[in-house]
Scaffold this active site. Structure first.
Site, PDB file in Angstrom:
ATOM      1  N   HIS A 130       1.863   4.451  -2.951  1.00 14.99           N
ATOM      2  CA  HIS A 130       1.902   5.912  -2.778  1.00 14.99           C
ATOM      3  C   HIS A 130       3.258   6.456  -3.254  1.00 14.99           C
ATOM      4  O   HIS A 130       3.331   7.425  -4.012  1.00 14.99           O
ATOM      5  CB  HIS A 130       1.774   6.289  -1.300  1.00 14.99           C
ATOM      6  CG  HIS A 130       0.395   6.167  -0.731  1.00 14.99           C
ATOM      7  ND1 HIS A 130      -0.693   6.781  -1.285  1.00 14.99           N
ATOM      8  CD2 HIS A 130      -0.055   5.519   0.376  1.00 14.99           C
ATOM      9  CE1 HIS A 130      -1.762   6.510  -0.547  1.00 14.99           C
ATOM     10  NE2 HIS A 130      -1.396   5.740   0.464  1.00 14.99           N
ATOM     11  N   HIS A 164       0.846  -1.202   0.000  1.00 13.46           N
ATOM     12  CA  HIS A 164       0.000   0.000   0.000  1.00 13.46           C
ATOM     13  C   HIS A 164       0.886   1.260   0.000  1.00 13.46           C
ATOM     14  O   HIS A 164       0.709   2.161  -0.827  1.00 13.46           O
ATOM     15  CB  HIS A 164      -0.900  -0.051   1.240  1.00 13.46           C
ATOM     16  CG  HIS A 164      -1.746   1.167   1.453  1.00 13.46           C
ATOM     17  ND1 HIS A 164      -3.118   1.121   1.436  1.00 13.46           N
ATOM     18  CD2 HIS A 164      -1.417   2.458   1.704  1.00 13.46           C
ATOM     19  CE1 HIS A 164      -3.593   2.344   1.659  1.00 13.46           C
ATOM     20  NE2 HIS A 164      -2.577   3.175   1.836  1.00 13.46           N
ATOM     21  N   GLU A 165       1.851   1.291   0.913  1.00  8.91           N
ATOM     22  CA  GLU A 165       2.709   2.477   1.033  1.00  8.91           C
ATOM     23  C   GLU A 165       3.593   2.649  -0.196  1.00  8.91           C
ATOM     24  O   GLU A 165       3.815   3.774  -0.660  1.00  8.91           O
ATOM     25  CB  GLU A 165       3.572   2.379   2.293  1.00  8.91           C
ATOM     26  CG  GLU A 165       2.782   2.325   3.593  1.00  8.91           C
ATOM     27  CD  GLU A 165       1.874   3.525   3.781  1.00  8.91           C
ATOM     28  OE1 GLU A 165       2.206   4.631   3.311  1.00  8.91           O
ATOM     29  OE2 GLU A 165       0.807   3.353   4.392  1.00  8.91           O
ATOM     30  N   ASP A 205      -6.119   8.549   3.423  1.00  7.62           N
ATOM     31  CA  ASP A 205      -6.060   8.781   1.968  1.00  7.62           C
ATOM     32  C   ASP A 205      -7.330   9.437   1.444  1.00  7.62           C
ATOM     33  O   ASP A 205      -7.284  10.268   0.544  1.00  7.62           O
ATOM     34  CB  ASP A 205      -5.834   7.450   1.248  1.00  7.62           C
ATOM     35  CG  ASP A 205      -4.489   6.852   1.617  1.00  7.62           C
ATOM     36  OD1 ASP A 205      -3.550   7.634   1.855  1.00  7.62           O
ATOM     37  OD2 ASP A 205      -4.379   5.617   1.687  1.00  7.62           O
TER      38      ASP A 205
END
Ligand SMILES: [Zn+2]
Length: 413
Positions: free
Chosen positions: A71, A67-68, A166
């Site tokens: 980004h 997930h990170e 987010d």
């Protein structure tokens, strides 16, 4: 939050882990081993459940990292700096060293994380479905199904519309696009973050009252974290506005005392360290370029007999690349990693054509902030001082808050 230890780098982004992540892993392992598996795949031994729980919690951590990374990778596509990813108790966050250039970039960087979580959820879902048609033990399908569920929840939860989640960033990007006011959009998203935080705390209390202690405390903790980060964010945005136009040359301490690298520790002590009021000194090379930082503590550690034989080139620590900046750089655009903290060694060197011309310490930054709060920008700044707003909370401790710096993406297990 500083990571407790580093896991190395992926695609040039440093990956760190804060010790509190262990608490999260223990919790996840326990949930899987005790709460999920015995019901879904009955008849196995406790050891099997617990070992599978550990595998599930490590895999969950890896999906959090996915997930990170999403980004960070998208941020890099927009030429933003993505310095570090840290995994901790409540999930992970990506430190972005610069701000998104456009609302579109802000939107896509924010959307990438939940997008990745939902894609990972779909992947595990398919695997779980496929595992049902194979002779693999039921426990495998049960873990895959749980990973699908938890990543799905993670993706959806992060879409809640309050910064620093987010969803709050998406809201911020949309408001920015609509109004053209980046700061206003950030403040609104932070306010929404506080509302989401309060709602989560209320839900957490309801959970605790209805006997779901761990889940309730967890939810309340996330809510509290949201409120704190949203408040920090709102004040850092306002600070950023007030410090707009301030360049390093306006706030630095000019012509700092610096010692040439060929001096011995003894010469340095006699000629400079004793007479000057600083505790940390830049060491420069023949061209006047800052290359090391030597502190009085470094001298204390050196045996007195060695002072006459040790050159400054061997003492202290080398200057990091990112702690040298240009006098024309904007204070608010400094990367978070370059921001001076209250630690002795934390200095930002200002060099003009490589030659040391100034130094920025936490004191210089605090002074600039206080002047800005009084409605005065440090002399020489580009724009006149903005109107004075109500005083902002600057947080505990002596380190000044960093404009525009906040956990960019907080996530929750
Ligand atoms: Zn995220």
């Amino acid at each position: 939050m500083k990571p407790t230890f580093s896991l190395g780098r992926i695609a040039g982004i440093s990956i760190g882990v804060h010790w509190s992540v262990l608490a999260m892993m223990v919790l996840v392992t326990e949930i899987v081993a005790v709460g999920i598996l015995p019901a879904r795949a009955p008849g196995l031994g406790a050891v099997t459940y617990w070992l599978t729980g550990v595998v599930a919690s490590v895999t969950f951590l890896a999906s959090l990292l996915g997930h990170e990374l999403a980004h960070a990778v998208v941020a890099r596509r927009f030429r933003m700096r993505a310095d570090r990813i840290t995994l901790w108790l409540l999930g992970g966050f990506t430190e972005l060293g610069s701000h998104p250039p456009t609302p579109r970039a802000a939107f896509l960087v924010a959307a990438a994380g939940p997008g990745a979580s939902l894609a990972i959820a779909a992947g595990f879902g398919l695997l779980a479905f496929g595992a049902g048609f194979t002779p693999l033990p039921a426990v495998v399908a049960a873990v895959l199904a749980w990973l699908a569920l938890v990543n799905g929840v993670l993706g959806v939860f992060n879409l809640l519309p309050g910064a620093p989640l987010d969803g709050g960033r998406l809201l911020q990007a949309l408001l920015w696009k609509r109004t053209g006011d980046q700061s206003g959009a950030a403040v609104t998203a932070a306010k929404a973050g506080r509302v989401v935080g309060v709602v989560l705390i209320v839900l957490g209390v309801v959970e605790v009252v209805s006997q779901r202690l761990v889940g309730g405390i967890w939810l309340a903790l996330i809510g509290w974290f949201l409120i704190v980060s949203a408040s920090t964010e709102a004040s850092s945005v306002s600070l950023r506005d007030r410090l707009a136009g301030v360049r390093l040359r306006d706030v630095m301490s000019p012509a700092p005392p610096s010692a040439p690298e060929w001096w011995t520790a003894e010469t340095f002590l006699d000629r400079m360290a004793r007479a000057d009021r600083h505790r940390a000194f830049p060491v420069v090379d023949m061209d006047g370029r800052p290359i090391r930082v030597v502190t009085l503590a470094d001298l204390v550690r050196l045996a007195p007999g060695m002072r006459a034989h040790t050159r400054l080139a061997e003492l202290g620590r080398p200057v990091r690349q990112d702690s040298v900046a240009d006098p024309a750089d904007l204070l608010t655009e400094l990367p978070a990693s370059a921001w001076p903290s209250s630690s002795d060694r934390s200095l930002l060197f200002v060099a003009d054509a490589n030659r040391l011309v100034g130094m920025l310490t936490a004191k210089d930054v605090s002074r600039a902030i206080e002047l800005a709060n009084l409605g005065h920008l440090p002399s020489g700044s580009d724009s006149p001082g903005p109107p004075v707003e109500e005083p902002e909370r600057e947080g505990p401790g002596s380190a000044p808050p960093v404009p525009g710096r906040s956990p960019d993406h907080g996530h929750n297990a």
